[in-house]
Each structure stands twice: as structure tokens, then as C-alpha cells.
Design a protein around this motif. Structure first.
Motif, short mmCIF file in Angstrom:
data_model
loop_
_atom_site.label_atom_id
_atom_site.label_comp_id
_atom_site.label_asym_id
_atom_site.label_seq_id
_atom_site.Cartn_x
_atom_site.Cartn_y
_atom_site.Cartn_z
N GLN A 86 -3.82 0.90 -3.11
CA GLN A 86 -2.89 -0.19 -2.86
C GLN A 86 -2.07 0.07 -1.59
O GLN A 86 -1.81 -0.85 -0.81
N ALA A 87 -1.67 1.31 -1.39
CA ALA A 87 -0.90 1.66 -0.19
C ALA A 87 -1.75 1.46 1.07
O ALA A 87 -1.26 0.94 2.09
N ALA A 88 -3.02 1.84 1.01
CA ALA A 88 -3.91 1.65 2.16
C ALA A 88 -4.08 0.16 2.43
O ALA A 88 -4.11 -0.26 3.59
N TRP A 89 -4.18 -0.63 1.39
CA TRP A 89 -4.30 -2.09 1.55
C TRP A 89 -3.08 -2.64 2.30
O TRP A 89 -3.23 -3.44 3.22
N HIS A 92 -2.99 -1.51 6.05
CA HIS A 92 -3.98 -2.20 6.89
C HIS A 92 -3.80 -3.71 6.87
O HIS A 92 -4.62 -4.43 7.45
N GLN A 93 -2.76 -4.17 6.20
CA GLN A 93 -2.46 -5.61 6.11
C GLN A 93 -3.71 -6.41 5.74
O GLN A 93 -4.06 -7.39 6.39
N VAL A 94 -4.39 -5.96 4.68
CA VAL A 94 -5.64 -6.58 4.28
C VAL A 94 -5.41 -8.01 3.80
O VAL A 94 -6.12 -8.93 4.21
N ALA A 95 -4.43 -8.20 2.97
CA ALA A 95 -4.25 -9.51 2.33
C ALA A 95 -3.75 -10.56 3.32
O ALA A 95 -2.84 -10.30 4.10
N PRO A 138 -13.45 -6.58 7.54
CA PRO A 138 -13.24 -5.36 8.35
C PRO A 138 -11.98 -4.59 7.93
O PRO A 138 -11.97 -3.36 7.92
N ARG A 139 -10.93 -5.30 7.57
CA ARG A 139 -9.70 -4.63 7.10
C ARG A 139 -9.93 -3.96 5.75
O ARG A 139 -9.40 -2.88 5.48
N ILE A 140 -10.71 -4.62 4.89
CA ILE A 140 -11.02 -4.05 3.58
C ILE A 140 -11.77 -2.73 3.78
O ILE A 140 -11.42 -1.71 3.17
N ARG A 141 -12.79 -2.74 4.64
CA ARG A 141 -13.56 -1.52 4.88
C ARG A 141 -12.65 -0.43 5.45
O ARG A 141 -12.72 0.72 5.02
N ALA A 142 -11.79 -0.76 6.40
CA ALA A 142 -10.89 0.23 7.00
C ALA A 142 -9.92 0.79 5.95
O ALA A 142 -9.66 2.01 5.93
N ALA A 143 -9.42 -0.06 5.08
CA ALA A 143 -8.50 0.40 4.02
C ALA A 143 -9.21 1.33 3.04
O ALA A 143 -8.63 2.32 2.59
N ILE A 144 -10.45 1.04 2.73
CA ILE A 144 -11.21 1.91 1.82
C ILE A 144 -11.44 3.27 2.47
O ILE A 144 -11.26 4.31 1.83
N ASP A 146 -9.58 4.65 4.74
CA ASP A 146 -8.26 5.29 4.77
C ASP A 146 -7.89 5.85 3.40
O ASP A 146 -7.43 6.99 3.28
N ALA A 147 -8.11 5.07 2.36
CA ALA A 147 -7.81 5.55 1.00
C ALA A 147 -8.67 6.75 0.64
O ALA A 147 -8.18 7.71 0.02
N ALA A 148 -9.93 6.74 1.05
CA ALA A 148 -10.82 7.88 0.78
C ALA A 148 -10.26 9.15 1.43
O ALA A 148 -10.21 10.22 0.80
#
Length: 154
Positions: A86-89, A92-95, A138-144, A146-148
Motif C-alpha cells: 500500500q505504501a508503494a502504491w 508511485h501515485q498509482v491510483a 506502468p505505475r502498478i508495475r513500478a510499485a510492485i 518497489d514493494a518487492a
């Protein structure tokens, strides 16, 4: 006779018919509205929750068919301490509109539990069934990714 269901670590007796989709048991029976209704046919992923760590579409699982503990978006973290994903989301301003994001996060959390350091292709494959009308893939992938990294450093 009520159905016993464990959601986010708490046991509940839900007095709804066995054929009611888990989605409605969560939203209407327990008031957990973070799980969203999208399409009703398991095609969009907005209603994704986890059952025993497996990402599933709650609109297509009948209450009587729930086979284990359910985790919803509310069970991943608290307002005081968001889960890493959630923090990575947020970082990365995914939403954008945000409607699909609880399902996206639940799917991503299941992926990271199974594949701690996913490749782009593994992310794309896992997230394929979760649609985002705003196109923030692309933001979703970057957030994942980052979370990893954050989870591996923890």
C-alpha cells in the motif's frame, strides 16, 4: 444456520444464503466496503480478495464455497501503518480514479507472497486479469517492483 467465516483474522457468523457471492457477504454482511463490485462475472478484478493467500474474485465464490481464511484490503494494513504494498502504491501515485485499486493491491500482494522478486513478465502475467480504466499499468508495475525491494530489505 449461519456460515462461519474468518475474515482478516476475526471469525464471523454470517446469516446469508449459501449461494450469496462472497463479495456481498463482505460488503453487506460485514460492512467491509473496500472490496469493490466491478463486473459481477470475475472479468475485471475489482473484487479481488485472498482466500488462504490465493487471489480470487469474490464475486464468483459462493459463501458456502469459501475454503479458508479471507483477507480483504482492510486486512493488509491500518491507517497508522500501511502494508508495504500500500505504501508503494501511494509513493508511485498509482491510483487515479482509484476504483480498481483494492483489487489490484490484493492481486499484487498475492503475487509478492508467491514470487518475492518478480520480473516484468511475471507481474504482467499475474496482474493480467485486473483491469484499470485509467491505464496506470506502468505505475502498478513500478510499485510492485518497489514493494518487492522493500520487502526483501525488511
Amino acid at each position: 444456520m449461519p456460515t462461519r467465516l474468518t475474515v482478516n483474522g476475526t471469525a464471523h457468523d454470517i446469516d446469508l444464503p449459501d449461494d450469496v457471492p462472497l463479495l456481498w457477504a463482505l460488503r453487506d454482511g460485514l460492512g467491509l466496503t473496500g472490496t469493490k463490485f466491478g463486473c459481477g462475472v470475475a472479468a475485471c478484478g475489482a473484487c479481488t480478495v485472498q482466500i488462504d493467500g490465493e487471489a480470487v474474485r469474490s464475486c464468483s465464490v459462493a459463501l458456502a464455497d469459501v475454503w479458508g481464511e479471507v483477507t480483504t484490503i482492510e486486512g493488509l494494513g491500518t491507517p497508522e501503518a500501511m502494508a508495504v504494498i500500500q505504501a508503494a502504491w501511494a509513493d508511485h501515485q498509482v491510483a487515479q480514479c482509484g476504483y480498481c485499486q483494492s483489487g489490484q493491491i490484493m492481486q499484487a500482494a498475492a503475487l509478492l507472497a508467491q514470487t518475492p522478486d518478480p520480473t516484468d513478465q511475471q507481474i504482467d502475467d499475474a496482474m493480467m486479469g485486473n483491469l484499470c480504466r485509467c491505464g496506470t499499468y506502468p505505475r502498478i508495475r513500478a510499485a510492485i517492483h518497489d514493494a518487492a525491494t522493500r520487502l526483501q530489505e525488511a
